[in-house]
Design a protein around this motif. Structure first.
Motif, PDB file in Angstrom:
ATOM      1  N   ALA A   1     -49.237  50.045  55.168  1.00 31.34           N
ATOM      2  CA  ALA A   1     -50.650  50.418  55.298  1.00 31.34           C
ATOM      3  C   ALA A   1     -50.800  51.872  55.726  1.00 31.34           C
ATOM      4  O   ALA A   1     -51.744  52.553  55.307  1.00 31.34           O
ATOM      5  CB  ALA A   1     -51.342  49.500  56.303  1.00 31.34           C
ATOM      6  N   SER A   2     -49.864  52.367  56.551  1.00 36.80           N
ATOM      7  CA  SER A   2     -49.966  53.755  57.008  1.00 36.80           C
ATOM      8  C   SER A   2     -49.852  54.728  55.839  1.00 36.80           C
ATOM      9  O   SER A   2     -50.419  55.825  55.884  1.00 36.80           O
ATOM     10  CB  SER A   2     -48.874  54.055  58.044  1.00 36.80           C
ATOM     11  N   LEU A   3     -49.144  54.328  54.779  1.00 32.52           N
ATOM     12  CA  LEU A   3     -49.035  55.186  53.597  1.00 32.52           C
ATOM     13  C   LEU A   3     -50.400  55.367  52.947  1.00 32.52           C
ATOM     14  O   LEU A   3     -50.727  56.463  52.471  1.00 32.52           O
ATOM     15  CB  LEU A   3     -48.052  54.584  52.598  1.00 32.52           C
ATOM     16  N   LEU A   4     -51.216  54.328  52.928  1.00 33.55           N
ATOM     17  CA  LEU A   4     -52.555  54.438  52.369  1.00 33.55           C
ATOM     18  C   LEU A   4     -53.393  55.445  53.144  1.00 33.55           C
ATOM     19  O   LEU A   4     -54.181  56.197  52.563  1.00 33.55           O
ATOM     20  CB  LEU A   4     -53.252  53.080  52.368  1.00 33.55           C
ATOM     21  N   ILE A   5     -53.241  55.468  54.475  1.00 34.31           N
ATOM     22  CA  ILE A   5     -53.987  56.429  55.287  1.00 34.31           C
ATOM     23  C   ILE A   5     -53.579  57.848  54.918  1.00 34.31           C
ATOM     24  O   ILE A   5     -54.432  58.735  54.744  1.00 34.31           O
ATOM     25  CB  ILE A   5     -53.757  56.166  56.787  1.00 34.31           C
TER      26      ILE A   5
END
Length: 483
Positions: free
Chosen positions: A282-286
């Motif tokens: 999910a941090s990659l999406l941010i």
């Protein structure tokens, strides 16, 4: 040095053979970039306070979720209260270096001490310790933020250049968030004994190192434009002028709505990514979202020069309303398509913030014409206040609805509960996008109206100069004489 703004408020670069180098304010692009630099540590301070500090103090520092939640709620309300107070303070007191830079310099030691105490505490800590240093941190952060935004608004009277300046600032803000998100990645790769403490400390050192350097560069090389000494206006009259200011009401309403929309997607993002879309990174999406926003801000600035600020804001709001439903098309576990959707969403993420700030500079000029006083700091404090209230309202709206639909984070939810979260995540922001476009579509201050307001203010300044004033000149960078 670059030439200063002409006393009559006209574009001092009209006869410049290279107008791409010297702007209407007399500031070259590298000076505008120097002004924007402090936005990076400003953003780097904000993200950890929301994402990393609460669980750190609840877990590693042993205060517990209930106590930490109460403290962060109290300090958030304190922050909202101090916004207009510090905005008025920023407007009222001037020094030989101008109206804003000394407040920015004053905020730095307040920030440095509070960041050190918050991000590098020695366990065990008490609830009063966290409460005290959060209050101090918010005072320094609010004073820095409002003064920096107000300084940017006053750097130029030009309608389009204000968008350029605020666009530079928005790029620095987004870049600051990207870098502060990457810092813990490198720290975790080093496998320290206490990962949580090392992660938080690394973010603190990021601010401690970057803030004094960027502020020193900005206040040393970027001049302020002189503004009229503040005139005392009885508070009843001042409030009456604010209430009658229809452009101000529109901007604050649109910003409040934008704060609700942004607050909903921020508060529910991790639930959506982990529990509904079942994405492992999910941090990659941010990071993808922020990077996309950083890349597209300059394009949005150019569009605002072509369409006008309020119409660009309306179009960008409609774009958000049209693109966020693409989330419905993401299949659970489909990381590649999710990345593509968040790139699409990120195209627009920086447009609203810099356009609101640029428009508010024009609204402050309108108030100056109507009320005879320049209250830029107060106006920007109201802008930050409405956005924070919107974010607070978002949680109060979204979380109870999730409870109603039966969504429980971290567990296997029913299809109806997951659909309920998707609807809460997508539909309110989409509707708000349409509402913001409606509110701003016929906004009364366009480029022609702003030029007329500046003509009126320039005539007043000319009268003041004839009476012995020095309005419209440039205040020199610290340690230098004015050009």
């Amino acid at each position: 040095m670059d030439s200063s703004v002409a006393p009559d408020g006209q574009n001092s670069s009209m006869n410049n053979p290279n107008p791409g180098n010297t702007r209407a304010s007399g500031l070259s692009r590298w000076r505008i970039g120097a002004f924007a630099l402090p936005a990076a540590p400003i953003a780097a301070m904000g993200l950890p306070i929301v994402v990393y500090l609460p669980p750190f103090y609840a877990g590693e520092m042993g205060l517990g979720l209930a106590v930490v939640g109460a403290i962060f709620m109290i300090t958030r309300f304190w922050d909202v209260f101090t916004d207009p107070v510090l905005g008025v303070l920023s407007d009222r007191f001037k020094t030989r270096w101008g109206r804003r830079r000394h407040w920015i310099v004053i905020s730095v030691p307040i920030m440095l001490v509070s960041v050190y105490m918050l991000f590098m505490p020695t366990a065990p800590v008490s609830a009063s310790y966290l409460l005290w240093w959060m209050v101090i941190a918010y005072i320094g952060w609010t004073l820095l933020t409002i003064s920096h935004m107000s300084w940017g608004a006053e750097l130029t009277p030009d309608y389009n250049e204000r968008s350029t300046i605020q666009g530079f600032r928005e790029v620095a803000l987004i870049a600051g968030m990207i870098l502060v998100l990457l810092v813990p990645v490198f720290i975790e790769a080093m496998q320290p004994d206490n990962v949580a403490a090392a992660r938080v400390a690394s973010m603190g050192w990021y601010v401690l190192i970057l803030l004094p350097i960027t502020v020193a560069i900005a206040v040393w090389v970027v001049p302020e434009r002189k503004v009229k000494d503040p005139v005392h206006v009885p508070w009843r009259e001042a409030i009456s002028i604010l209430i009658r200011n229809q452009p101000l009401r529109r901007v604050l309403l649109a910003d409040l709505l934008g704060g609700i929309s942004g607050g909903i997607v921020t508060a529910l993002f991790l639930f959506l990514a982990a529990d509904v879309l079942q994405l492992q990174f999910a941090s990659l999406l941010i990071l993808v979202y922020l990077t996309s926003g950083c890349i597209f801000v300059p394009i949005m600035v150019r569009l605002s020069h072509h369409w006008g600020k309020h119409r660009t804001l309306a179009y960008s709001s409609l774009f958000s309303a049209a693109t966020i439903p693409f989330i419905f098309l993401i299949e659970p576990g489909d990381m590649l398509f999710a990345v593509l959707v968040w790139i699409l969403l990120g195209i627009n993420m920086g447009a609203g913030p810099f356009l609101f700030r640029s428009i508010m500079a024009d609204v402050a000029d309108h108030d100056h014409v109507e009320g005879g006083n320049q209250r830029t700091g107060l106006f920007y404090s109201l802008l930050t206040m409405t956005n924070k209230l919107g974010a607070a309202l978002a949680i109060g709206i979204a979380y109870p609805i999730l409870d109603i639909v039966g969504f429980v984070p971290g567990t296997e939810n029913t299809p109806s509960a997951e659909l309920g979260l998707l609807l809460v995540y997508v539909l309110p922001p989409a509707l708000i996008g349409v509402l913001v476009a409606w509110v701003m579509w016929s906004f009364p201050i366009d480029e022609a109206r702003q030029s007329e307001n500046r003509r009126i203010l320039s005539e007043r300044d000319a009268v003041a100069e004839g009476a012995g004033g020095t309005q419209g000149a440039s205040v020199a960078p610290l340690g230098r004489s004015a050009d």
